[in-house]
Design a protein around this motif. Structure first.
Motif, PDB file in Angstrom:
ATOM      1  N   UNK A   1      56.933  35.517  35.581  1.00 48.73           N
ATOM      2  CA  UNK A   1      56.027  34.291  36.202  1.00 48.73           C
ATOM      3  C   UNK A   1      54.678  34.667  36.884  1.00 48.73           C
ATOM      4  N   UNK A   2      53.667  33.976  36.274  1.00 42.60           N
ATOM      5  CA  UNK A   2      52.301  34.412  37.145  1.00 42.60           C
ATOM      6  C   UNK A   2      51.861  33.538  37.571  1.00 42.60           C
ATOM      7  N   UNK A   3      51.134  33.687  38.908  1.00 47.23           N
ATOM      8  CA  UNK A   3      50.262  32.518  39.312  1.00 47.23           C
ATOM      9  C   UNK A   3      48.729  33.097  39.410  1.00 47.23           C
ATOM     10  N   UNK A   4      48.148  32.273  38.919  1.00 45.59           N
ATOM     11  CA  UNK A   4      46.678  32.712  38.731  1.00 45.59           C
ATOM     12  C   UNK A   4      45.847  32.392  40.107  1.00 45.59           C
ATOM     13  N   UNK A   5      45.441  33.533  40.752  1.00 46.51           N
ATOM     14  CA  UNK A   5      44.647  33.474  41.790  1.00 46.51           C
ATOM     15  C   UNK A   5      43.631  34.195  41.863  1.00 46.51           C
ATOM     16  N   UNK A   6      42.213  34.031  41.779  1.00 45.72           N
ATOM     17  CA  UNK A   6      41.098  34.792  41.704  1.00 45.72           C
ATOM     18  C   UNK A   6      40.986  35.424  42.947  1.00 45.72           C
ATOM     19  N   UNK A   7      40.992  36.925  43.124  1.00 43.23           N
ATOM     20  CA  UNK A   7      40.672  37.480  44.424  1.00 43.23           C
ATOM     21  C   UNK A   7      39.372  38.297  44.058  1.00 43.23           C
ATOM     22  N   UNK A   8      38.513  37.923  44.899  1.00 45.76           N
ATOM     23  CA  UNK A   8      37.115  38.277  44.921  1.00 45.76           C
ATOM     24  C   UNK A   8      36.833  39.187  46.031  1.00 45.76           C
TER      25      UNK A   8
ATOM     26  N   UNK B   1      49.976  41.108  53.996  1.00 45.62           N
ATOM     27  CA  UNK B   1      49.285  39.802  54.010  1.00 45.62           C
ATOM     28  C   UNK B   1      48.171  39.640  53.211  1.00 45.62           C
ATOM     29  N   UNK B   2      47.788  40.777  52.627  1.00 47.50           N
ATOM     30  CA  UNK B   2      46.453  40.783  51.731  1.00 47.50           C
ATOM     31  C   UNK B   2      46.560  41.581  50.752  1.00 47.50           C
ATOM     32  N   UNK B   3      46.317  40.765  49.574  1.00 46.08           N
ATOM     33  CA  UNK B   3      46.388  41.326  48.271  1.00 46.08           C
ATOM     34  C   UNK B   3      44.602  41.698  47.722  1.00 46.08           C
ATOM     35  N   UNK B   4      43.893  41.410  48.650  1.00 48.88           N
ATOM     36  CA  UNK B   4      42.466  41.512  48.141  1.00 48.88           C
ATOM     37  C   UNK B   4      41.983  42.839  47.797  1.00 48.88           C
ATOM     38  N   UNK B   5      42.483  43.950  48.294  1.00 52.29           N
ATOM     39  CA  UNK B   5      41.972  45.076  47.763  1.00 52.29           C
ATOM     40  C   UNK B   5      42.302  45.220  46.281  1.00 52.29           C
TER      41      UNK B   5
ATOM     42  N   UNK C   1      61.444  35.864  36.975  1.00 54.39           N
ATOM     43  CA  UNK C   1      61.263  35.438  38.098  1.00 54.39           C
ATOM     44  C   UNK C   1      60.155  36.173  39.027  1.00 54.39           C
ATOM     45  N   UNK C   2      59.783  37.310  38.363  1.00 55.43           N
ATOM     46  CA  UNK C   2      58.998  38.245  39.341  1.00 55.43           C
ATOM     47  C   UNK C   2      57.566  37.522  39.508  1.00 55.43           C
ATOM     48  N   UNK C   3      57.098  38.046  40.580  1.00 54.46           N
ATOM     49  CA  UNK C   3      55.775  37.443  41.062  1.00 54.46           C
ATOM     50  C   UNK C   3      54.568  38.350  40.389  1.00 54.46           C
ATOM     51  N   UNK C   4      53.524  37.550  40.303  1.00 49.77           N
ATOM     52  CA  UNK C   4      52.363  38.242  39.718  1.00 49.77           C
ATOM     53  C   UNK C   4      51.269  37.721  40.345  1.00 49.77           C
ATOM     54  N   UNK C   5      49.992  38.222  40.278  1.00 50.45           N
ATOM     55  CA  UNK C   5      48.827  37.606  40.352  1.00 50.45           C
ATOM     56  C   UNK C   5      47.662  38.167  39.668  1.00 50.45           C
ATOM     57  N   UNK C   6      46.532  37.565  39.634  1.00 49.80           N
ATOM     58  CA  UNK C   6      45.245  37.885  38.846  1.00 49.80           C
ATOM     59  C   UNK C   6      44.458  38.149  39.848  1.00 49.80           C
ATOM     60  N   UNK C   7      43.736  39.272  39.587  1.00 52.55           N
ATOM     61  CA  UNK C   7      42.472  39.878  40.509  1.00 52.55           C
ATOM     62  C   UNK C   7      41.398  40.219  39.437  1.00 52.55           C
ATOM     63  N   UNK C   8      40.415  39.251  39.631  1.00 49.22           N
ATOM     64  CA  UNK C   8      39.189  39.351  38.762  1.00 49.22           C
ATOM     65  C   UNK C   8      39.445  39.629  37.264  1.00 49.22           C
ATOM     66  N   UNK C   9      40.452  39.246  36.541  1.00 50.82           N
ATOM     67  CA  UNK C   9      40.671  39.313  35.218  1.00 50.82           C
ATOM     68  C   UNK C   9      41.756  40.442  34.973  1.00 50.82           C
ATOM     69  N   UNK C  10      42.319  40.960  35.963  1.00 51.00           N
ATOM     70  CA  UNK C  10      43.233  41.753  35.872  1.00 51.00           C
ATOM     71  C   UNK C  10      44.403  41.479  36.545  1.00 51.00           C
ATOM     72  N   UNK C  11      45.769  41.273  35.440  1.00 48.45           N
ATOM     73  CA  UNK C  11      47.265  40.919  36.036  1.00 48.45           C
ATOM     74  C   UNK C  11      47.759  41.973  36.724  1.00 48.45           C
ATOM     75  N   UNK C  12      48.490  41.734  37.768  1.00 48.40           N
ATOM     76  CA  UNK C  12      49.495  42.454  38.431  1.00 48.40           C
ATOM     77  C   UNK C  12      50.804  42.025  38.710  1.00 48.40           C
ATOM     78  N   UNK C  13      51.756  42.936  38.705  1.00 49.20           N
ATOM     79  CA  UNK C  13      53.147  42.394  39.190  1.00 49.20           C
ATOM     80  C   UNK C  13      53.201  42.840  40.673  1.00 49.20           C
ATOM     81  N   UNK C  14      53.667  41.937  41.466  1.00 47.64           N
ATOM     82  CA  UNK C  14      54.046  42.257  42.840  1.00 47.64           C
ATOM     83  C   UNK C  14      55.545  42.802  43.038  1.00 47.64           C
ATOM     84  N   UNK C  15      55.740  43.766  43.905  1.00 50.40           N
ATOM     85  CA  UNK C  15      56.797  44.517  44.394  1.00 50.40           C
ATOM     86  C   UNK C  15      56.835  44.494  45.727  1.00 50.40           C
ATOM     87  N   UNK C  16      57.813  44.399  46.423  1.00 49.01           N
ATOM     88  CA  UNK C  16      58.004  44.513  47.825  1.00 49.01           C
ATOM     89  C   UNK C  16      59.050  45.486  48.177  1.00 49.01           C
TER      90      UNK C  16
END
Length: 162
Positions: A2-9, A142-146, A100-115
């Motif tokens: 599962x991917x949620x699209x969120x632009x991180x700039x 709390x911050x995936x912006x890097x 059900x894995x979580x993911x995010x998009x940072x400026x056109x690159x998709x990332x899987x999140x693991x904690x």
């Protein structure tokens, strides 16, 4: 996955409820860096992508200077005395098989999140010919912006796999 699209700039912070959830999962401490950096052992094609990526990595990420505090390798890099660690050529995470894995998009690159327990978040690129892993200390729980700092280099040097 599962991917949620969120632009991180620039610095983007999770909403209050998501931040509480991530902080609870990370524990009470807000400091700490990876204990050691293991150098991956990818196949030659992947190692070539990683070598190209290494040359394009930024000198600063989230205000942290690059220090490469781990082993000297084109497959690893670190910033802020290991607060941010990148490893290229890692194995495909098993979590990628979880729908059900979580993911995010940072400026056109998709990332899987693991904690991982007792550690900061770990992100691994998806849909790329080399898996690039970024581990953040608990200070970044709390911050995936890097991740946005790595997007230009990843897009430039590690081709899409789809």
């Amino acid at each position: 996955m599962t991917s949620f699209r969120r632009r991180l700039r620039r610095p983007v912070f999770l909403g209050p409820s998501a931040a509480v959830l991530v902080l609870a999962a990370a524990g009470c401490s807000t400091t700490g860096s990876p204990a050691s950096i293991t150098v991956p052992t990818p196949v030659p094609e992947v190692a070539a992508y990683c070598g190209a990526l290494h040359k394009e990595l930024p000198e600063t990420v989230a205000g942290q200077n690059r220090d490469d505090s781990g082993p000297r390798s084109v497959l690893t890099a670190s910033w802020g005395d290991g607060a941010i660690v990148l490893r290229c050529g890692v194995d495909r995470p098993a979590k990628m098989d979880d729908p059900m894995a979580k993911g995010t998009d940072a400026d056109g690159v998709n990332w899987l999140l693991e904690q991982p327990e007792d550690a900061g978040p770990r992100f691994t690129t998806t849909y790329r010919k080399a898996y690039v892993e970024v581990t953040l200390s608990k200070a970044y729980a709390h911050d995936a912006s890097p991740l946005a700092a790595f997007a230009p280099a990843v897009r430039k040097t590690v081709p899409n796999s789809v």
